[in-house]
Write a protein that holds these residues in place. Structure first.
Motif, PDB file in Angstrom:
ATOM      1  N   TRP A  31     -15.176  -1.600 -14.869  1.00 37.50           N
ATOM      2  CA  TRP A  31     -13.898  -1.965 -14.237  1.00 37.50           C
ATOM      3  C   TRP A  31     -14.100  -2.039 -12.727  1.00 37.50           C
ATOM      4  O   TRP A  31     -14.781  -1.199 -12.129  1.00 37.50           O
ATOM      5  CB  TRP A  31     -12.838  -0.909 -14.550  1.00 37.50           C
ATOM      6  CG  TRP A  31     -11.820  -1.305 -15.573  1.00 37.50           C
ATOM      7  CD1 TRP A  31     -11.972  -1.270 -16.934  1.00 37.50           C
ATOM      8  CD2 TRP A  31     -10.496  -1.787 -15.325  1.00 37.50           C
ATOM      9  NE1 TRP A  31     -10.807  -1.692 -17.546  1.00 37.50           N
ATOM     10  CE2 TRP A  31      -9.887  -2.019 -16.581  1.00 37.50           C
ATOM     11  CE3 TRP A  31      -9.771  -2.033 -14.164  1.00 37.50           C
ATOM     12  CZ2 TRP A  31      -8.590  -2.484 -16.703  1.00 37.50           C
ATOM     13  CZ3 TRP A  31      -8.470  -2.496 -14.284  1.00 37.50           C
ATOM     14  CH2 TRP A  31      -7.896  -2.729 -15.547  1.00 37.50           C
ATOM     15  N   ASN A  32     -13.494  -3.075 -12.087  1.00 40.02           N
ATOM     16  CA  ASN A  32     -13.665  -3.274 -10.630  1.00 40.02           C
ATOM     17  C   ASN A  32     -15.151  -3.349 -10.298  1.00 40.02           C
ATOM     18  O   ASN A  32     -15.668  -2.628  -9.427  1.00 40.02           O
ATOM     19  CB  ASN A  32     -12.970  -2.166  -9.837  1.00 40.02           C
ATOM     20  CG  ASN A  32     -11.480  -2.110 -10.113  1.00 40.02           C
ATOM     21  OD1 ASN A  32     -10.801  -3.140 -10.102  1.00 40.02           O
ATOM     22  ND2 ASN A  32     -10.963  -0.921 -10.388  1.00 40.02           N
ATOM     23  N   GLY A  64     -14.961   1.527 -18.725  1.00 40.48           N
ATOM     24  CA  GLY A  64     -14.062   1.963 -17.663  1.00 40.48           C
ATOM     25  C   GLY A  64     -14.318   3.402 -17.262  1.00 40.48           C
ATOM     26  O   GLY A  64     -15.123   4.101 -17.877  1.00 40.48           O
ATOM     27  N   PHE A  66     -12.539   5.970 -17.687  1.00 38.81           N
ATOM     28  CA  PHE A  66     -12.215   6.957 -18.720  1.00 38.81           C
ATOM     29  C   PHE A  66     -13.425   7.248 -19.598  1.00 38.81           C
ATOM     30  O   PHE A  66     -13.579   8.363 -20.108  1.00 38.81           O
ATOM     31  CB  PHE A  66     -11.049   6.463 -19.582  1.00 38.81           C
ATOM     32  CG  PHE A  66     -10.570   7.479 -20.578  1.00 38.81           C
ATOM     33  CD1 PHE A  66     -11.048   7.461 -21.878  1.00 38.81           C
ATOM     34  CD2 PHE A  66      -9.657   8.456 -20.211  1.00 38.81           C
ATOM     35  CE1 PHE A  66     -10.618   8.400 -22.807  1.00 38.81           C
ATOM     36  CE2 PHE A  66      -9.218   9.400 -21.130  1.00 38.81           C
ATOM     37  CZ  PHE A  66      -9.702   9.377 -22.428  1.00 38.81           C
ATOM     38  N   GLU A  67     -14.301   6.263 -19.763  1.00 32.11           N
ATOM     39  CA  GLU A  67     -15.499   6.410 -20.611  1.00 32.11           C
ATOM     40  C   GLU A  67     -16.658   7.080 -19.883  1.00 32.11           C
ATOM     41  O   GLU A  67     -17.706   7.349 -20.471  1.00 32.11           O
ATOM     42  CB  GLU A  67     -15.946   5.049 -21.137  1.00 32.11           C
ATOM     43  CG  GLU A  67     -15.086   4.505 -22.272  1.00 32.11           C
ATOM     44  CD  GLU A  67     -13.735   4.014 -21.773  1.00 32.11           C
ATOM     45  OE1 GLU A  67     -13.665   3.414 -20.687  1.00 32.11           O
ATOM     46  OE2 GLU A  67     -12.732   4.262 -22.478  1.00 32.11           O
ATOM     47  N   VAL A  90     -11.078   3.352  -9.663  1.00 37.58           N
ATOM     48  CA  VAL A  90      -9.748   3.250 -10.265  1.00 37.58           C
ATOM     49  C   VAL A  90      -8.790   2.807  -9.171  1.00 37.58           C
ATOM     50  O   VAL A  90      -8.720   3.449  -8.118  1.00 37.58           O
ATOM     51  CB  VAL A  90      -9.301   4.583 -10.873  1.00 37.58           C
ATOM     52  CG1 VAL A  90      -8.061   4.389 -11.735  1.00 37.58           C
ATOM     53  CG2 VAL A  90     -10.425   5.206 -11.710  1.00 37.58           C
ATOM     54  N   HIS A  97      -0.458   4.598 -15.489  1.00 36.77           N
ATOM     55  CA  HIS A  97      -1.786   4.663 -16.126  1.00 36.77           C
ATOM     56  C   HIS A  97      -2.849   5.154 -15.144  1.00 36.77           C
ATOM     57  O   HIS A  97      -3.745   5.910 -15.515  1.00 36.77           O
ATOM     58  CB  HIS A  97      -2.151   3.273 -16.657  1.00 36.77           C
ATOM     59  CG  HIS A  97      -3.255   3.294 -17.645  1.00 36.77           C
ATOM     60  ND1 HIS A  97      -4.410   2.572 -17.485  1.00 36.77           N
ATOM     61  CD2 HIS A  97      -3.404   3.974 -18.807  1.00 36.77           C
ATOM     62  CE1 HIS A  97      -5.219   2.784 -18.497  1.00 36.77           C
ATOM     63  NE2 HIS A  97      -4.631   3.631 -19.317  1.00 36.77           N
ATOM     64  N   VAL A 101      -5.697   8.024 -15.988  1.00 38.43           N
ATOM     65  CA  VAL A 101      -7.127   7.717 -15.966  1.00 38.43           C
ATOM     66  C   VAL A 101      -7.841   8.593 -14.940  1.00 38.43           C
ATOM     67  O   VAL A 101      -8.883   9.197 -15.225  1.00 38.43           O
ATOM     68  CB  VAL A 101      -7.363   6.225 -15.656  1.00 38.43           C
ATOM     69  CG1 VAL A 101      -8.842   5.946 -15.384  1.00 38.43           C
ATOM     70  CG2 VAL A 101      -6.860   5.352 -16.799  1.00 38.43           C
TER      71      VAL A 101
HETATM   72  N1  LIG Z   1      -7.292   0.371 -14.623  1.00 33.48           N
HETATM   73  C1  LIG Z   1      -8.573   0.865 -14.541  1.00 33.48           C
HETATM   74  C2  LIG Z   1      -9.261   1.335 -15.658  1.00 33.48           C
HETATM   75  N2  LIG Z   1      -8.675   1.330 -16.884  1.00 33.48           N
HETATM   76  C3  LIG Z   1      -9.453   1.386 -18.107  1.00 33.48           C
HETATM   77  C4  LIG Z   1      -9.788   2.815 -18.543  1.00 33.48           C
HETATM   78  O1  LIG Z   1     -10.745   3.412 -17.681  1.00 33.48           O
HETATM   79  C5  LIG Z   1     -10.370   2.811 -19.956  1.00 33.48           C
HETATM   80  O2  LIG Z   1     -11.540   2.017 -19.964  1.00 33.48           O
HETATM   81  C6  LIG Z   1      -9.372   2.264 -20.968  1.00 33.48           C
HETATM   82  O3  LIG Z   1      -8.169   3.017 -20.879  1.00 33.48           O
HETATM   83  C7  LIG Z   1      -9.949   2.349 -22.387  1.00 33.48           C
HETATM   84  O4  LIG Z   1     -10.242   3.680 -22.714  1.00 33.48           O
HETATM   85  N3  LIG Z   1     -10.512   1.836 -15.532  1.00 33.48           N
HETATM   86  C8  LIG Z   1     -11.132   1.867 -14.304  1.00 33.48           C
HETATM   87  O5  LIG Z   1     -12.279   2.318 -14.200  1.00 33.48           O
HETATM   88  N4  LIG Z   1     -10.467   1.402 -13.207  1.00 33.48           N
HETATM   89  C9  LIG Z   1      -9.211   0.913 -13.266  1.00 33.48           C
HETATM   90  O6  LIG Z   1      -8.628   0.513 -12.220  1.00 33.48           O
END
Ligand SMILES: Nc1c(NC[C@H](O)[C@H](O)[C@H](O)CO)[nH]c(=O)[nH]c1=O
Ligand SMILES: CC(=O)[C@@H](O)COP(=O)(O)O
Length: 160
Positions: A31-32, A64, A66-67, A90, A97, A101
């Motif tokens: 992500w990003n 992302g 979260f992982e 993030v 959300h 996260v």
């Molecule tokens: N919005 C952002 C996320 N969202 C995704 C979550 O991290 C995760 O992959 C999803 O909820 C599935 O489990 N992740 C980021 O790293 N940065 C963000 O801005």
């Protein structure tokens, strides 16, 4: 001290242990991607600058932030590494959300540091705007990836 008053890329190499004998895992969120790749470059370049061998730096990608917790846990339990750097970006959107996260990722990485004997470095930017993220991944405030690499070296040798 706020980041605004501390450049994240400045370190005194003479005060950093040589990383030649150390092995590092780096788990990078997709992500990003422009931000996380800049953070990764900052971390990789700093590790090598401090003596780490390129072949001793293992990189994995996860979807992302979260992982990152699962990815770092799998890295430290299946690879022979002295430290893991968890890299994410993030950026706040329209909903809450962002808060979930960020909190889950920070708590998850903290929990790994409690549960295992391999340090996991929190290199996750949590920004309100893309500009803030850019400023901290090679911009005017330096690169948190560089900062994380130095922390990884210092923690890898802690107590030795
Ligand atoms: N919005 C952002 C996320 N969202 C995704 C979550 O991290 C995760 O992959 C999803 O909820 C599935 O489990 N992740 C980021 O790293 N940065 C963000 O801005
Ligand atoms: C941090 C996030 O998950 C966030 O970027 C998602 O955006 P939104 O809150 O607008 O769904």
């Amino acid at each position: 001290m706020a980041t605004e008053n501390k450049n994240l890329s400045i370190y005194d190499k003479s005060k950093i242990p040589n990383a030649k004998s150390l092995r590092f895992g780096i788990v990078v969120s997709e992500w990003n991607e422009a931000i996380t790749e800049a953070l990764y470059k900052g971390a990789f370049d700093a590790l090598v600058d401090c003596g780490a061998q390129q072949e001793n730096i293992i990189r994995w990608s996860v979807p992302g932030s979260f992982e990152l917790t699962f990815g770092a846990k799998k890295m430290l339990t299946t690879e022979e590494v002295d430290a893991v750097i968890a890299i994410g970006s993030v950026i706040r959107g329209e909903t809450s959300h962002f808060d979930f996260v960020c909190s889950a990722t920070a708590q998850g990485i903290k929990d790994l540091n409690v549960a295992y004997d391999v340090p996991v470095i929190f290199c996750v930017l949590t920004d309100d705007t893309l500009q803030q993220a850019e400023d901290r991944s090679g911009g005017k405030h330096g690169n948190k990836g560089t900062e994380a690499a130095i922390a990884a070296i210092q923690m890898a040798v802690l107590g030795n």
